[in-house]
Design an enzyme around this catalytic site. Structure first.
Site, mmCIF file in Angstrom:
data_model
loop_
_atom_site.group_PDB
_atom_site.id
_atom_site.type_symbol
_atom_site.label_atom_id
_atom_site.label_comp_id
_atom_site.label_asym_id
_atom_site.label_seq_id
_atom_site.Cartn_x
_atom_site.Cartn_y
_atom_site.Cartn_z
ATOM 1 C CB CYS A 1 -0.911 0.026 1.229
ATOM 2 S SG CYS A 1 -2.113 -1.306 1.301
ATOM 3 C CG MET B 1 -5.063 -4.071 5.718
ATOM 4 S SD MET B 1 -3.612 -3.574 6.663
ATOM 5 C CE MET B 1 -2.502 -3.118 5.337
#
Length: 457
Positions: free
Chosen positions: A50, A194
């Site tokens: 990310c 996540m």
């Protein structure tokens, strides 16, 4: 071969650019193959998270390697190299080792010391190993980097400043609810790594009831069951959104999941006095459509906002101790690297000695045909022992000296003294070990000026 790192991170590029550069798991092998197919790139590891997209490469030339890697990144982003130039950073040789070790230790993370990057580096290394794009140099680099990361967490208190990205984002979200998420209904969209971390962290903070949704319903059910949460089908996303205060969105979708239409319909079904709907968008590409931010009653916490609010890390003393560990490990790796560089010269010297001995023994056999086989064998053993004893101490010493700073001069001296021909694995580079980077982390030259193929400049 020399080490080269080319990448972009939350420090140098907006989320939109990172989204363009991000490589999906399904495309990793193809991209690695594309990298090592370039003229100057011999090995490659690709890290795509990310917060960063980085290529760690073993290259045969700085400018050629940089051009090759930029060409592949530009192809991935669908942009010309010039459009990426202001967002890329470049680290070469010693500086590349330092950067990789700092990344592994969590010193380069948005939240200093977070441990997720260590797992992401491990996954990137395993993927490159499976794609056969990591050779001896990157195998050694990545194994050492993982060891450095483990040392940082085991020997210091960096974990105090090393909250996960999810924890840090939820700390920001808590500010909208008087600093406490306990008893606040929450939902996690996505059941990957996540998403699982999101459920675990929300559960630890006492948020609830918890809901999990995912495109693959089975994974959502399994994750929810592990934490006493409930799973809902993605088709019921609007209804589920209407009942929660906090949403952690962390899917691998290529298009936004929380669109303006979806969130608008959910808001219409919420009680007017519920307070804000806080959306934590931790996905790249984004899970929350850009237009959602314009809706009243919605607060969005995304990677860009976290970068701005969490720029200053805590636990400075712990970070300084980790930096000390990294510095020592970098020097150890560079010593190994210098020692490895002298090995071909030592091998060439021993090869030259063997050639001389073989030639002399052949001439002796011609001049003394009366020698028996046993006598010739004894002479051969004696000569070989003499040569080995003469070469032993110098070759051991040159390896020791080569491991020290500036040690490459000893290998060069050996080649000159004995007129050795050592195959060159890389052309001579004219750039310094450390490439000058400006305050924003950009290289001191225009990447667009570097050709993707062709000779060194």
């Amino acid at each position: 071969m020399k080490l080269l790192v080319v990448g972009a991170s939350y420090r140098t590029a907006p989320v939109a650019t990172l989204e363009q550069l991000a490589v999906a798991p399904a495309d990793l092998t193809r991209t690695l193959d594309r990298l090592v197919a370039q003229p100057y790139v011999a090995e490659a590891v690709l890290v795509s998270t990310c917060n960063r997209v980085e290529v760690y490469a073993a290259v045969s030339g700085f400018h050629g390697g940089l051009g090759d890697i930029c060409a592949v990144l530009a192809e991935q982003a669908g942009s010309p190299p010039v459009a990426l130039a202001n967002h890329l950073y470049v680290h070469y040789d010693a500086a590349a080792v330092d950067h990789v070790f700092r990344v592994a230790a969590g010193l380069d993370s948005m939240v200093v010391g977070e441990a997720q990057i260590l797992g992401q580096l491990r996954d990137a290394y395993h993927w490159a190993s499976g794609a056969d794009s990591a050779g001896r140099l990157l195998h050694e680099l990545m194994q050492q980097a993982l060891r450095v990361g483990k040392r940082a967490h085991a020997e210091t208190g960096i974990d105090r400043a090393g909250q996960s990205v999810v924890t840090a984002a939820l700390d920001l979200a808590a500010g909208h609810f008087d600093g406490d998420l306990a008893g606040r209904p929450a939902m996690v969209v996505g059941a990957g790594a996540m998403g699982a971390l999101g459920v675990a962290t929300l559960s630890r903070l006492g948020a609830g009831p918890l809901t999990v949704t995912n495109r693959g319903a089975d994974r959502a059910v399994r994750l929810a069951a592990s934490y006493g949460a409930s799973a809902v089908p993605m088709a019921e996303l609007v209804d589920a959104l209407a009942t929660v205060d906090i949403v952690v969105a962390a899917t691998a979708a290529t298009e936004p999941v929380l669109t303006r239409d979806v969130v608008t319909r959910a808001l219409a079904r919420r009680d007017a006095d519920r307070g804000p709907l806080v959306l934590l968008d931790l996905a790249v590409p984004r899970d929350v459509e850009a237009g959602v931010a314009e809706l009243p009653g919605v607060e969005i916490i995304d990677i860009d906002r976290m970068a701005a609010l969490l720029a200053e890390g805590e636990a400075a003393a712990d970070a300084a101790e980790v930096a000390r560990i990294v510095a020592g490990e970098v020097e150890s790796f560079l010593s190994w690297l210098r020692g490895a560089d002298v090995a071909p010269t030592v091998a060439a010297l021993r090869g030259r000695a063997d050639d001389v001995v073989t030639a002399e023994l052949r001439r002796l056999a011609q001049r003394r045909p009366d020698f028996s086989d046993d006598q010739r064998a004894e002479v051969a053993r004696t000569v070989h022992r003499v040569v080995q004893r003469l070469l032993h101490q110098p070759t051991v010493r040159v390896r020791q000296l080569a491991a020290e700073p500036g040690g490459d001069q000893y290998a060069a001296l050996l080649r000159e003294l004995f007129d050795l021909e050592v195959p060159q694995t890389s052309p001579v580079d004219t750039v310094p070990d450390v490439v000058e980077i400006d305050a924003a982390g950009r290289p001191s030259f225009d990447v667009a000026d570097v050709p993707s193929t062709g000779g060194e400049r």
